[in-house]
Design an enzyme around this catalytic site. Structure first.
Site, PDB file in Angstrom:
ATOM      1  CE  LYS A  57      75.802  43.116  63.859  1.00 50.81           C
ATOM      2  NZ  LYS A  57      74.367  43.270  64.146  1.00 50.81           N
ATOM      3  CD  GLN A 115      71.193  42.291  62.363  1.00 48.61           C
ATOM      4  OE1 GLN A 115      72.249  41.923  62.870  1.00 48.61           O
ATOM      5  NE2 GLN A 115      70.910  43.563  62.160  1.00 48.61           N
ATOM      6  CG  ASP A 127      72.367  43.998  69.841  1.00 45.47           C
ATOM      7  OD1 ASP A 127      73.431  44.433  69.368  1.00 45.47           O
ATOM      8  OD2 ASP A 127      71.600  43.232  69.230  1.00 45.47           O
TER       9      ASP A 127
END
Ligand code: NAP
Length: 295
Positions: free
Chosen positions: A55, A99, A122
């Site tokens: 990422k 994460q 997200d």
């Protein structure tokens, strides 16, 4: 019937990343800033380390600012919440991703709840979930949004199609269903307690499999000519000991029946990071009151 058309997620992701890079360069030229994505990794989970690294690399390649915070596995929940509060308040940070999975002493829901919804790239915060279902402007979870882009590219207008989503997780299945409903599909969500998944799946013009069960969806679960999106990423053993990745769909037999299908790897996977970059760019424009690029 001829073999299914392959839906090329790598190519679609490359063109979305290029569009994000162009928009980011325009923003830098006109407004003098780089959208910033902060990634937080707690612990040493090998898969999570790989995801965070890729990422960060993709962010830099797209001209975004990548900020990484790596915390030890022993980090307490309050320490992580303090870091999220600092990132929420940091004007240089446009997107925050924590994460998952997190070590067991940290409740992921507390962390998601603590995010500024405007930076929740997200799309997991309840404010974004609610806006998605109620038709408002939200940050949409990356994997299902990537699936939607592949479906639009393959089918054009989705209105009126029967869509079946296998799986009801907050990360994939539920937001996928919300997105398909917003496209005016007739949506069925199936899960581990559903009866006769084969019969349900056979109704689908669009079948999205997100269950995490290697090759569960067989060829005879698929309606002739259906579009199949395989979200699953499962590592299975091979005789040479190296193992390989397979999806939730038995690809070889499904390809004989479907009209179009995503491969694993190279289908949905590459779209997820591209959509994360897109969300970061959109978040940066919304937070700063700038016109959103049409990407
Ligand atoms: P998850 O949280 O484990 O959810 C799995 C869902 O599938 C649950 O709703 C579960 O039902 C359902 N399910 C499990 N076994 C089933 C069965 N035998 N029959 C019917 N439904 C069943 O998984 P997830 O996070 O949604 O991920 C799903 C898959 O997508 C995994 O392989 C994951 O690695 C992959 N994934 C890929 C990407 C990507 O970027 N390509 C991103 C995220 C996830 P219940 O709710 O009843 O338990």
């Amino acid at each position: 019937m001829a073999e299914a058309r392959l839906i090329d997620g790598k190519a679609a992701a490359a063109s979305l990343r290029a569009a994000v890079a162009k928009a980011a360069a325009d923003i830098k030229a006109k407004h003098g800033f780089q959208p910033g994505l902060a990634a937080v990794l707690v612990g040493e989970d090998p898969a999570s380390q790989v995801y965070v690294k890729s990422k960060g690399k993709a962010s830099i390649e797209a001209g975004l600012k990548s900020i990484e915070h790596r915390l030890p596995a022993s980090t307490g929940e309050s320490q992580l919440l303090d870091l999220v509060a600092r990132l929420n308040a940091d004007p240089e940070v446009d997107g925050i991703l924590v994460q998952l999975p997190l070590p067991k002493q940290i409740d992921p829901q507390h962390v998601i709840d603590s995010l500024d919804p405007a930076k929740d790239v997200d799309g997991f915060h309840a404010a974004n979930v609610g806006r998605l279902w109620s038709g408002g402007k939200s940050l949409v979870p990356c994997t299902p949004y990537g699936c939607l882009l592949l479906l639009r590219q393959t089918l054009g207008n989705l209105a009126g199609l029967n869509a079946v989503v296998l799986g009801r997780s907050n990360i994939v299945g539920k937001p996928m269903a919300a997105l398909l409903l917003a496209e005016s599909c007739t949506v069925t969500i199936a899960h581990s307690k559903s009866r006769d998944l084969k019969a349900i799946s056979r109704q689908a013009d669009i079948l999205v499999a997100a269950v995490g069960k290697p090759e569960m969806v067989k060829g005879d679960w698929i309606k002739l000519g259906a579009t199949v999106i395989d979200v699953g990423i499962n590592r299975i053993a091979t005789p040479d000991g190296k193992g390989k990745l397979v999806g939730d769909v038995a690809f070889a037999e499904a390809s004989q029946v479907a009209g179009a299908i995503t491969p694993v790897p190279g289908g949905v996977g590459p779209m997820t990071i591209a959509c994360l970059l897109r969300n970061t760019l959109l978040a940066s424009c919304r937070r700063r009151g700038l016109a959103e690029p049409a990407i």
